[in-house]
Design a protein around this motif. Sequence first.
Motif, PDB file in Angstrom:
ATOM      1  N   MET A   1       0.849  -1.192   0.000  1.00 42.29           N
ATOM      2  CA  MET A   1       0.000   0.000   0.000  1.00 42.29           C
ATOM      3  C   MET A   1       0.887   1.244   0.000  1.00 42.29           C
ATOM      4  N   LEU A   2       0.524   2.245  -0.778  1.00 45.96           N
ATOM      5  CA  LEU A   2       1.308   3.464  -0.899  1.00 45.96           C
ATOM      6  C   LEU A   2       1.229   4.302   0.367  1.00 45.96           C
ATOM      7  N   ASN A   3       2.167   5.227   0.477  1.00 45.70           N
ATOM      8  CA  ASN A   3       2.159   6.157   1.605  1.00 45.70           C
ATOM      9  C   ASN A   3       1.270   7.342   1.251  1.00 45.70           C
ATOM     10  N   TYR A   4       0.035   7.340   1.714  1.00 47.05           N
ATOM     11  CA  TYR A   4      -0.920   8.380   1.336  1.00 47.05           C
ATOM     12  C   TYR A   4      -0.733   9.669   2.128  1.00 47.05           C
ATOM     13  N   GLN A   5       0.130   9.667   3.111  1.00 41.82           N
ATOM     14  CA  GLN A   5       0.389  10.896   3.845  1.00 41.82           C
ATOM     15  C   GLN A   5       1.357  11.813   3.107  1.00 41.82           C
ATOM     16  N   LYS A   6       1.941  11.322   2.014  1.00 42.84           N
ATOM     17  CA  LYS A   6       2.849  12.177   1.235  1.00 42.84           C
ATOM     18  C   LYS A   6       2.067  13.142   0.340  1.00 42.84           C
ATOM     19  N   TYR A   7       0.773  12.882   0.131  1.00 45.73           N
ATOM     20  CA  TYR A   7      -0.023  13.711  -0.769  1.00 45.73           C
ATOM     21  C   TYR A   7      -0.583  14.938  -0.050  1.00 45.73           C
ATOM     22  N   HIS A   8      -0.908  15.946  -0.835  1.00 46.74           N
ATOM     23  CA  HIS A   8      -1.574  17.128  -0.300  1.00 46.74           C
ATOM     24  C   HIS A   8      -3.087  16.930  -0.367  1.00 46.74           C
ATOM     25  N   TYR A   9      -3.776  17.319   0.676  1.00 47.55           N
ATOM     26  CA  TYR A   9      -5.236  17.232   0.719  1.00 47.55           C
ATOM     27  C   TYR A   9      -5.817  18.622   0.941  1.00 47.55           C
ATOM     28  N   ASN A  10      -7.002  18.838   0.417  1.00 52.49           N
ATOM     29  CA  ASN A  10      -7.644  20.145   0.561  1.00 52.49           C
ATOM     30  C   ASN A  10      -8.093  20.401   1.999  1.00 52.49           C
ATOM     31  N   GLN A  11      -8.486  19.336   2.679  1.00 53.85           N
ATOM     32  CA  GLN A  11      -8.970  19.475   4.049  1.00 53.85           C
ATOM     33  C   GLN A  11      -8.359  18.393   4.937  1.00 53.85           C
ATOM     34  N   TYR A  12      -8.096  18.769   6.187  1.00 53.77           N
ATOM     35  CA  TYR A  12      -7.592  17.833   7.186  1.00 53.77           C
ATOM     36  C   TYR A  12      -8.516  17.917   8.406  1.00 53.77           C
ATOM     37  N   ARG A  13      -8.943  16.754   8.863  1.00 56.49           N
ATOM     38  CA  ARG A  13      -9.896  16.746   9.978  1.00 56.49           C
ATOM     39  C   ARG A  13      -9.525  15.684  11.008  1.00 56.49           C
ATOM     40  N   ILE A  14     -10.094  15.846  12.191  1.00 54.95           N
ATOM     41  CA  ILE A  14     -10.008  14.842  13.247  1.00 54.95           C
ATOM     42  C   ILE A  14     -11.424  14.426  13.599  1.00 54.95           C
ATOM     43  N   LEU A  15     -11.671  13.122  13.586  1.00 60.46           N
ATOM     44  CA  LEU A  15     -12.975  12.588  13.955  1.00 60.46           C
ATOM     45  C   LEU A  15     -12.916  12.130  15.404  1.00 60.46           C
ATOM     46  N   LEU A  16     -13.718  12.766  16.265  1.00 64.52           N
ATOM     47  CA  LEU A  16     -13.748  12.408  17.675  1.00 64.52           C
ATOM     48  C   LEU A  16     -14.637  11.199  17.909  1.00 64.52           C
ATOM     49  N   GLU A  17     -14.537  10.598  19.084  1.00 62.59           N
ATOM     50  CA  GLU A  17     -15.296   9.382  19.381  1.00 62.59           C
ATOM     51  C   GLU A  17     -16.798   9.619  19.386  1.00 62.59           C
ATOM     52  N   ASP A  18     -17.233  10.863  19.669  1.00 62.15           N
ATOM     53  CA  ASP A  18     -18.668  11.162  19.680  1.00 62.15           C
ATOM     54  C   ASP A  18     -19.198  11.498  18.296  1.00 62.15           C
ATOM     55  N   GLY A  19     -18.338  11.392  17.265  1.00 61.13           N
ATOM     56  CA  GLY A  19     -18.762  11.664  15.893  1.00 61.13           C
ATOM     57  C   GLY A  19     -18.513  13.080  15.427  1.00 61.13           C
ATOM     58  N   THR A  20     -18.017  13.933  16.301  1.00 58.80           N
ATOM     59  CA  THR A  20     -17.735  15.313  15.937  1.00 58.80           C
ATOM     60  C   THR A  20     -16.472  15.401  15.080  1.00 58.80           C
ATOM     61  N   GLU A  21     -16.523  16.233  14.046  1.00 55.78           N
ATOM     62  CA  GLU A  21     -15.366  16.435  13.183  1.00 55.78           C
ATOM     63  C   GLU A  21     -14.797  17.825  13.397  1.00 55.78           C
ATOM     64  N   LEU A  22     -13.484  17.900  13.555  1.00 58.06           N
ATOM     65  CA  LEU A  22     -12.800  19.173  13.739  1.00 58.06           C
ATOM     66  C   LEU A  22     -11.842  19.402  12.581  1.00 58.06           C
ATOM     67  N   THR A  23     -11.852  20.598  12.009  1.00 59.95           N
ATOM     68  CA  THR A  23     -10.904  20.945  10.959  1.00 59.95           C
ATOM     69  C   THR A  23      -9.590  21.354  11.612  1.00 59.95           C
ATOM     70  N   VAL A  24      -8.512  20.722  11.183  1.00 62.33           N
ATOM     71  CA  VAL A  24      -7.205  20.965  11.800  1.00 62.33           C
ATOM     72  C   VAL A  24      -6.156  21.180  10.721  1.00 62.33           C
ATOM     73  N   SER A  25      -4.928  21.407  11.152  1.00 65.06           N
ATOM     74  CA  SER A  25      -3.824  21.563  10.212  1.00 65.06           C
ATOM     75  C   SER A  25      -3.322  20.194   9.773  1.00 65.06           C
ATOM     76  N   ARG A  26      -2.507  20.187   8.738  1.00 64.39           N
ATOM     77  CA  ARG A  26      -1.918  18.942   8.252  1.00 64.39           C
ATOM     78  C   ARG A  26      -1.064  18.291   9.346  1.00 64.39           C
ATOM     79  N   GLU A  27      -0.298  19.122  10.063  1.00 67.34           N
ATOM     80  CA  GLU A  27       0.577  18.592  11.109  1.00 67.34           C
ATOM     81  C   GLU A  27      -0.227  17.927  12.218  1.00 67.34           C
ATOM     82  N   GLU A  28      -1.331  18.539  12.608  1.00 72.93           N
ATOM     83  CA  GLU A  28      -2.159  17.960  13.666  1.00 72.93           C
ATOM     84  C   GLU A  28      -2.817  16.659  13.208  1.00 72.93           C
ATOM     85  N   CYS A  29      -3.236  16.647  11.952  1.00 70.97           N
ATOM     86  CA  CYS A  29      -3.915  15.455  11.432  1.00 70.97           C
ATOM     87  C   CYS A  29      -2.964  14.267  11.370  1.00 70.97           C
ATOM     88  N   PHE A  30      -1.743  14.504  10.892  1.00 74.75           N
ATOM     89  CA  PHE A  30      -0.805  13.416  10.669  1.00 74.75           C
ATOM     90  C   PHE A  30       0.205  13.233  11.801  1.00 74.75           C
TER      91      PHE A  30
END
Length: 237
Positions: A1-30
């Motif tokens: 499987m390729l390393n998909y973290q090398k690519y640029h994405y338009n949006q970076y998010r964190i999905l919390l356990e309660d289902g809430t999504e937070l928009t974050v930076s690339r560094e925070e996401c990865f």
Amino acid sequence: MLNYQKYHYNQYRILLEDGTELTVSREECFASGEAPTEDNPYRQRWYYSPDHVLAIRLPRNKDGENAYLVNAADLRGIEREETRKRSCVGEFDQDMCPVTCAACRFHDDCISECRDRNGCGCKRKCEDCSFRTSRFHSMDKPVGEDDSGDPITEEFDSDADIEGDFCQRETDMERIEALRELVSTLSEDDQKLCLYIRKGLSNVRMAELLGITEGAVRKRKKKLARLFEETGLKKFL
């Protein structure tokens, strides 16, 4: 499987356990995840959209693990399909290779027994075959592991593509793909007839192998010739 973290994405998010999504930076996401423990045996996982629009840092629980497994299966399927599209038709069936003895630059000094079969099954011609060269190649040696622990292989532009005629290479691969599609629409007998024609068999021999008359062979050959000509693939028959 390729390393998909090398690519640029338009949006970076964190999905919390309660289902809430937070928009974050690339560094925070990865950012690196915590190691699995007895209390929480799940590893840190991510979701990557195939179109490189969205990357999500998944929660370390069963739902996050399931989302990762489904996404990973989809991405691997896409990788396999891309690999198949870039592959040479000769890798699937040497008999359908478009390079014959007459078109091979080794023709004059070649002493291979494959000459009797018009190059069918010959490996030497692959050394000089632009149809076989992919636009990209994957390095055999893994450069690391993805977030699932699987080996990662990176893709690099090949020197042949950088120095060669890129437009011609694109045209060649499009024709190979068109040839695959055309052959898949033929009946089993017509597929066999294509192979016999490429091998240079006589009408008598083809009739014997197919269990039909010579007249029927000639009619089928004319029909195939028209079909290949209409689709711009006459050179392959």
